[in-house]
Write an enzyme that holds these catalytic residues in place. Structure first.
Site, PDB file in Angstrom:
ATOM      1  N   HIS A  82      -3.570 -11.319   6.230  1.00  0.00           N
ATOM      2  CA  HIS A  82      -3.225  -9.921   6.431  1.00  0.00           C
ATOM      3  C   HIS A  82      -4.396  -9.030   6.020  1.00  0.00           C
ATOM      4  O   HIS A  82      -5.260  -9.430   5.242  1.00  0.00           O
ATOM      5  CB  HIS A  82      -1.977  -9.571   5.640  1.00  0.00           C
ATOM      6  CG  HIS A  82      -0.744 -10.193   6.213  1.00  0.00           C
ATOM      7  ND1 HIS A  82       0.511  -9.935   5.723  1.00  0.00           N
ATOM      8  CD2 HIS A  82      -0.569 -11.048   7.252  1.00  0.00           C
ATOM      9  CE1 HIS A  82       1.404 -10.598   6.431  1.00  0.00           C
ATOM     10  NE2 HIS A  82       0.774 -11.292   7.358  1.00  0.00           N
ATOM     11  N   GLU A  84      -4.494  -6.464   4.053  1.00  0.00           N
ATOM     12  CA  GLU A  84      -4.545  -6.221   2.609  1.00  0.00           C
ATOM     13  C   GLU A  84      -5.168  -7.411   1.884  1.00  0.00           C
ATOM     14  O   GLU A  84      -5.965  -7.240   0.953  1.00  0.00           O
ATOM     15  CB  GLU A  84      -3.132  -5.988   2.056  1.00  0.00           C
ATOM     16  CG  GLU A  84      -2.362  -4.884   2.742  1.00  0.00           C
ATOM     17  CD  GLU A  84      -1.469  -5.366   3.886  1.00  0.00           C
ATOM     18  OE1 GLU A  84      -0.376  -4.801   4.033  1.00  0.00           O
ATOM     19  OE2 GLU A  84      -1.864  -6.285   4.626  1.00  0.00           O
ATOM     20  N   CYS A 110       3.716  -6.473   3.371  1.00  0.00           N
ATOM     21  CA  CYS A 110       4.790  -7.467   3.311  1.00  0.00           C
ATOM     22  C   CYS A 110       4.937  -7.930   1.860  1.00  0.00           C
ATOM     23  O   CYS A 110       4.144  -7.553   0.995  1.00  0.00           O
ATOM     24  CB  CYS A 110       4.464  -8.660   4.226  1.00  0.00           C
ATOM     25  SG  CYS A 110       3.138  -9.719   3.578  1.00  0.00           S
ATOM     26  N   CYS A 113       1.758  -9.786   0.451  1.00  0.00           N
ATOM     27  CA  CYS A 113       0.695  -8.841   0.098  1.00  0.00           C
ATOM     28  C   CYS A 113       1.091  -7.987  -1.109  1.00  0.00           C
ATOM     29  O   CYS A 113       0.243  -7.684  -1.950  1.00  0.00           O
ATOM     30  CB  CYS A 113       0.359  -7.965   1.293  1.00  0.00           C
ATOM     31  SG  CYS A 113      -0.464  -8.867   2.624  1.00  0.00           S
TER      32      CYS A 113
END
Length: 152
Positions: A82, A84, A110, A113
């Site tokens: 992801h 992040e 999410c 993360c």
């Protein structure tokens, strides 16, 4: 005299996340993130396969899409990292402390993360879009990390 055409710092950084997201190789969702401290960008990231590996578009498509996995579920099937995660990793690789920084992201994090963000010392998250992960929101609230959605 105030210049009303000049974006606020939050607007400026959110716009940068949108540009970063254009580098994404994800076939389902393009996400960009930057980590900022004292109005300076420390790291950036977008979602996609790990460095040097083929991305989904090069290997025949997205496994989660092929399996009809809803958004926000079965992250372990995803080939990519992801945005992040990539921003946090970029800071670590370059030895940059992100403690007490702000994460700007095109999408709310999410749960995976969120846990990384909590442990990294990021103190605030500013997003421009929601994400269907109630548990992430609960963890971030419990951690005391301020989360804002910048409506634009």
């Amino acid at each position: 005299m105030k210049d009303n055409t000049r974006p606020s710092w939050d607007e400026y950084f959110i716009e940068i996340t949108k540009v970063v997201s254009k580098r994404s190789t994800c076939l389902r969702r393009k996400v960009g993130a930057i980590i900022v401290k004292d109005k300076r960008i420390l790291a950036s990231g977008y979602n996609g396969a790990p460095s040097g590996l083929k991305h989904c578009g090069q290997i025949g498509g997205c496994l989660r899409e092929q399996m009809h996995v809803p958004s926000g579920q079965r992250h372990e099937l995803c080939r990519g990292l992801h945005a992040e995660q990539n921003a946090i990793i970029q800071a670590a690789v370059h030895g940059v402390s992100i403690k007490d920084s702000v994460l700007y992201c095109t999408t709310h994090p999410c749960i995976i993360c969120a846990k990384m963000i909590i442990n990294s010392g990021i103190k605030e998250i500013i997003t421009s879009a929601a994400y269907p992960d109630k548990e992430s929101k609960k963890l971030l609230k419990e951690s005391g990390i301020k989360v804002r959605n910048l409506k634009k």
